[in-house]
Write a protein that holds these residues in place. Sequence first.
Motif, short mmCIF file in Angstrom:
data_model
loop_
_atom_site.label_atom_id
_atom_site.label_comp_id
_atom_site.label_asym_id
_atom_site.label_seq_id
_atom_site.Cartn_x
_atom_site.Cartn_y
_atom_site.Cartn_z
N UNK A 109 -42.86 -4.68 -48.37
CA UNK A 109 -43.10 -5.79 -47.45
C UNK A 109 -42.74 -7.09 -48.13
N UNK A 110 -41.92 -7.91 -47.45
CA UNK A 110 -41.50 -9.20 -48.01
C UNK A 110 -41.68 -10.28 -46.96
N UNK A 111 -41.58 -11.52 -47.39
CA UNK A 111 -41.69 -12.64 -46.46
C UNK A 111 -40.32 -13.18 -46.07
N UNK A 112 -39.26 -12.64 -46.66
CA UNK A 112 -37.92 -13.12 -46.35
C UNK A 112 -37.23 -12.13 -45.40
N UNK A 113 -36.52 -12.65 -44.42
CA UNK A 113 -35.83 -11.75 -43.48
C UNK A 113 -34.63 -11.09 -44.16
N UNK A 114 -34.17 -9.97 -43.63
CA UNK A 114 -33.02 -9.31 -44.24
C UNK A 114 -31.76 -10.15 -44.05
N UNK A 115 -30.84 -10.01 -44.98
CA UNK A 115 -29.57 -10.76 -44.93
C UNK A 115 -28.65 -10.12 -43.90
N UNK A 116 -28.28 -10.84 -42.85
CA UNK A 116 -27.44 -10.23 -41.81
C UNK A 116 -26.00 -9.98 -42.28
N UNK A 117 -25.54 -10.69 -43.33
CA UNK A 117 -24.17 -10.53 -43.81
C UNK A 117 -24.02 -9.37 -44.79
N UNK A 118 -25.10 -8.78 -45.19
CA UNK A 118 -25.06 -7.69 -46.17
C UNK A 118 -24.40 -6.46 -45.55
N UNK A 119 -23.52 -5.84 -46.31
CA UNK A 119 -22.80 -4.68 -45.81
C UNK A 119 -23.76 -3.48 -45.77
N UNK A 120 -23.79 -2.82 -44.65
CA UNK A 120 -24.70 -1.70 -44.48
C UNK A 120 -23.98 -0.40 -44.80
N UNK A 121 -24.70 0.51 -45.44
CA UNK A 121 -24.13 1.79 -45.82
C UNK A 121 -24.23 2.75 -44.64
N UNK A 122 -23.12 3.34 -44.28
CA UNK A 122 -23.09 4.29 -43.17
C UNK A 122 -23.43 5.68 -43.70
N UNK A 123 -24.29 6.35 -42.98
CA UNK A 123 -24.67 7.72 -43.35
C UNK A 123 -24.18 8.65 -42.26
N UNK A 124 -23.46 9.67 -42.67
CA UNK A 124 -22.94 10.63 -41.70
C UNK A 124 -24.02 11.66 -41.39
N UNK A 125 -24.16 11.94 -40.13
CA UNK A 125 -25.21 12.85 -39.68
C UNK A 125 -25.01 14.25 -40.24
N UNK A 126 -23.76 14.65 -40.44
CA UNK A 126 -23.48 15.99 -40.93
C UNK A 126 -23.93 16.18 -42.38
N UNK A 127 -24.01 15.08 -43.13
CA UNK A 127 -24.37 15.16 -44.54
C UNK A 127 -25.88 15.34 -44.75
N UNK A 128 -26.67 15.12 -43.72
CA UNK A 128 -28.12 15.25 -43.84
C UNK A 128 -28.48 16.72 -43.68
N UNK A 129 -29.17 17.26 -44.66
CA UNK A 129 -29.58 18.67 -44.57
C UNK A 129 -31.11 18.72 -44.51
#
Length: 150
Positions: free
Chosen positions: A52-72
């Motif tokens: 928990x933090x008091x600062x909002x998330x950075x909207x410019x930060x690159x998000x990591x994509x997770x492929x559904x097939x890789x989740x076991x």
Amino acid sequence: MAKPATFGKRENEKKKQARRLEKQNRKEERKQAGKANSFDDMIAYVDEYGMITSTPPDPDREKEEIKQEEISISTAKQEEPDVLKGRVEHFNVEKGYGFIKDLAGTDKYFFHVNNVLTNIVENDIVTFDLEQGKRGLNAINICPLNQVAV
């Protein structure tokens, strides 16, 4: 006619009055100092690590994509329970109960004659299963070692 208040009673009343006044002052101080200025001051955010933090998330930060097939998703392989073996230490035929001592350890388990599949006597080596009873683990499905439980 009412008796005059003693010195001790007057002192106690003064102390009570002082505590009430002090409590009222603290309450008013909290009201003045504790007010949040805006809705934004009351917001909390959770970061990608669950903190928990008091600062909002950075909207410019690159998000990591997770492929559904890789989740076991799987469950741990469960081993088949070993057959428990024990020796009938005590068996009271008239009352219909007895005790089995586990051969693998020092534990003793209560059993009732209703849970015995075939005839047994004291000092027989038997196989059995366990179930939770009112006062602990009870032996069930009891049969001599040379016979197999159905």
